[in-house]
Design an enzyme around this catalytic site. Structure first.
Site, mmCIF file in Angstrom:
data_model
loop_
_atom_site.group_PDB
_atom_site.id
_atom_site.type_symbol
_atom_site.label_atom_id
_atom_site.label_comp_id
_atom_site.label_asym_id
_atom_site.label_seq_id
_atom_site.Cartn_x
_atom_site.Cartn_y
_atom_site.Cartn_z
ATOM 1 N N ALA A 21 20.336 2.028 44.771
ATOM 2 C CA ALA A 21 21.144 2.460 45.914
ATOM 3 C C ALA A 21 22.314 3.268 45.373
ATOM 4 O O ALA A 21 23.178 2.737 44.679
ATOM 5 C CB ALA A 21 21.639 1.248 46.698
ATOM 6 N N MET A 22 22.342 4.559 45.693
ATOM 7 C CA MET A 22 23.346 5.470 45.138
ATOM 8 C C MET A 22 24.273 5.939 46.249
ATOM 9 O O MET A 22 23.887 6.715 47.115
ATOM 10 C CB MET A 22 22.665 6.643 44.440
ATOM 11 N N SER A 23 25.503 5.430 46.227
ATOM 12 C CA SER A 23 26.463 5.714 47.291
ATOM 13 C C SER A 23 27.082 7.091 47.167
ATOM 14 O O SER A 23 27.632 7.624 48.128
ATOM 15 C CB SER A 23 27.578 4.664 47.265
ATOM 16 N N GLY A 24 27.032 7.669 45.978
ATOM 17 C CA GLY A 24 27.742 8.908 45.720
ATOM 18 C C GLY A 24 28.976 8.677 44.884
ATOM 19 O O GLY A 24 29.704 9.618 44.560
ATOM 20 N N GLY A 25 29.209 7.424 44.508
ATOM 21 C CA GLY A 25 30.340 7.069 43.665
ATOM 22 C C GLY A 25 29.937 6.893 42.219
ATOM 23 O O GLY A 25 28.753 6.901 41.869
ATOM 24 N N VAL A 26 30.933 6.686 41.362
ATOM 25 C CA VAL A 26 30.676 6.616 39.923
ATOM 26 C C VAL A 26 29.957 5.328 39.527
ATOM 27 O O VAL A 26 29.092 5.328 38.643
ATOM 28 C CB VAL A 26 31.999 6.775 39.131
ATOM 29 N N SER A 28 27.728 3.314 41.173
ATOM 30 C CA SER A 28 26.292 3.284 41.466
ATOM 31 C C SER A 28 25.544 4.302 40.627
ATOM 32 O O SER A 28 24.378 4.080 40.260
ATOM 33 C CB SER A 28 26.036 3.520 42.952
ATOM 34 N N LEU A 47 21.816 5.948 51.377
ATOM 35 C CA LEU A 47 21.658 5.446 52.739
ATOM 36 C C LEU A 47 22.484 6.267 53.711
ATOM 37 O O LEU A 47 23.716 6.346 53.598
ATOM 38 C CB LEU A 47 22.082 3.980 52.814
ATOM 39 N N CYS A 116 27.597 -5.664 55.398
ATOM 40 C CA CYS A 116 26.707 -4.582 54.981
ATOM 41 C C CYS A 116 25.806 -5.027 53.839
ATOM 42 O O CYS A 116 24.608 -4.707 53.813
ATOM 43 C CB CYS A 116 27.533 -3.369 54.557
ATOM 44 N N CYS A 215 34.416 2.448 55.705
ATOM 45 C CA CYS A 215 33.761 3.752 55.695
ATOM 46 C C CYS A 215 33.567 4.341 57.086
ATOM 47 O O CYS A 215 33.599 5.560 57.251
ATOM 48 C CB CYS A 215 32.425 3.664 54.968
#
Length: 385
Positions: A21-26, A28, A47, A116, A215
């Site tokens: 699961a890659m949130s777009g942060g460093v 993950s 997601l 979540c 978020c």
């Protein structure tokens, strides 16, 4: 005992099919890179949690916006893994956003990140991953899963207590732990070192600031967000003896222990600050009083969830954490008629219904439950006459 963060499953001891699961942060991104480097067959997924991602808070969030999706895709390209975007917006709206609104409307204080993890990342996402033949879901959480030789699994705090995120994972059950992978959990490194690792790997998110706040509240104004959904309704702010000392536009805009933003026109007789002691959505009333009136000696929590084995019957000693960045406090706890009863060794403050209480045995997460009621320490009658 297998290495920390490694799930058991049908491919135990061999190469696992991992959905990162890659949130777009460093965090993950580095977690996905470590899982791939360990030899696992990794696929990245971002997601999409909003029907209109532009309405989610933009900037350096590392969570749910369009730019976060693009950051995640670029990281997957650098790592060299397949990448997809999955639309879970409707499920997120029902299980997280609507739950958040309804809890505040009922005078409680929910934790949407915890919900979540329970309903989205390790339920909806995990179910879909297993259906597609994946063995594990990998995230950038700082926590550790330990698997014993007999197959028992335990969730533990991260090696670095300063970054530990086990509190928001306290809702995971044994089945979910069996398919959870946290590659950062056993890392005794600072966040700066994680960023330096991301930079060495060529990940553009290396210097992206951490996510914070909620978020799905675009401007960070929780009270304004709730007002748009619940409307405004003028109500009274009263002191402990029922004397009106101010007014508000909706009891849902307050939380137990709150001091700022009360807009009280009448000062307290002793000149000391007043805090929110109680929220009554039935008559739209907020009660305020002195800090010592917040002292809680015990609580009852509902819907307990156990991270692994169910604890033995009877009262036992644990430590408890009451908020994501709160400290451990010693308690005695037991399950009575399906509810968790907790007694504190010393009174604590700022405990609000709707929050999660997470029990620990040393570094091991025993389980969690949702606070339903609290018991306040009795004070002399003169103190609030």
């Amino acid at each position: 005992m297998t290495f920390p963060g490694a799930p058991t499953g049908p491919r135990d001891g061999s190469r696992l099919r991992v959905l990162a699961a890659m949130s777009g942060g460093v965090d993950s991104a580095v977690a996905a890179a470590r899982a791939a480097e360990a030899g696992h067959d990794v696929t990245g997924v971002h997601l999409a949690l909003s029907a209109n991602p532009q309405s989610f808070r933009t900037g350096a969030r590392g969570c749910c916006t369009i730019e976060d999706s693009r950051d995640a895709r670029r990281a997957a390209d650098v790592i060299g893994i397949p990448f997809y975007v999955w639309d879970l917006a409707e499920r997120f709206r029902e299980d997280v956003v609507e739950d958040f609104v309804s809890e505040y409307a009922a005078g409680r204080t929910p934790n949407p990140c915890l919900r979540c993890n329970e309903k989205i990342k390790f339920a909806a996402l995990l179910d879909k991953a297993l259906a597609l033949g994946f063995d594990a879901v990998c995230t950038g959480h700082y926590a550790t899963v330990v698997t014993h030789g007999d197959g028992r699994r335990e969730l533990h705090r991260a090696s670095d207590a300063a970054k530990d995120q086990s509190y928001v994972l306290g809702v995971l059950d044994d089945r979910q732990l069996a398919h959870a992978m946290f590659p950062l959990g056993d890392t005794l490194t600072t966040k700066d070192e994680i960023r330096a690792e991301a930079e060495r790997r060529g990940l553009a998110v290396a210097r992206k600031p951490d996510s914070h706040d909620i978020c799905f509240i675009a401007d960070g104004d929780t009270q304004g967000f709730l007002a748009k959904r619940l409307g405004t309704a003028e109500g009274a702010i009263v002191d402990e003896d029922g004397t009106r000392v101010g007014s508000h536009e909706g009891a849902y805009g307050f939380t137990i222990g709150q001091r700022k933003g009360l807009r009280i026109g009448t000062p307290a007789p002793d000149g000391k600050p007043r805090y929110v002691l109680d929220i009554s959505p039935v008559d739209n009333t907020v009660t305020v009083g002195p800090a010592e009136a917040l002292d809680v000696t015990g609580l009852t929590a509902i819907r307990p969830r156990w991270c692994g084995d169910v604890p033995p019957a009877g009262e036992a000693a644990y430590t408890a954490q009451l908020r994501a960045h709160g400290e451990d406090v010693p308690v005695r706890a037991e399950v009575v008629d399906g509810e968790l009863r907790v007694r504190f060794a010393q009174p604590v403050r700022g405990v609000a219904p709707g929050q999660a209480v997470v029990l620990y045995d040393g570094t091991q997460v025993v389980g969690s439950a949702t606070i339903a009621t609290t018991e306040r320490r009795e004070r002399p009658a003169a103190a609030h006459a």
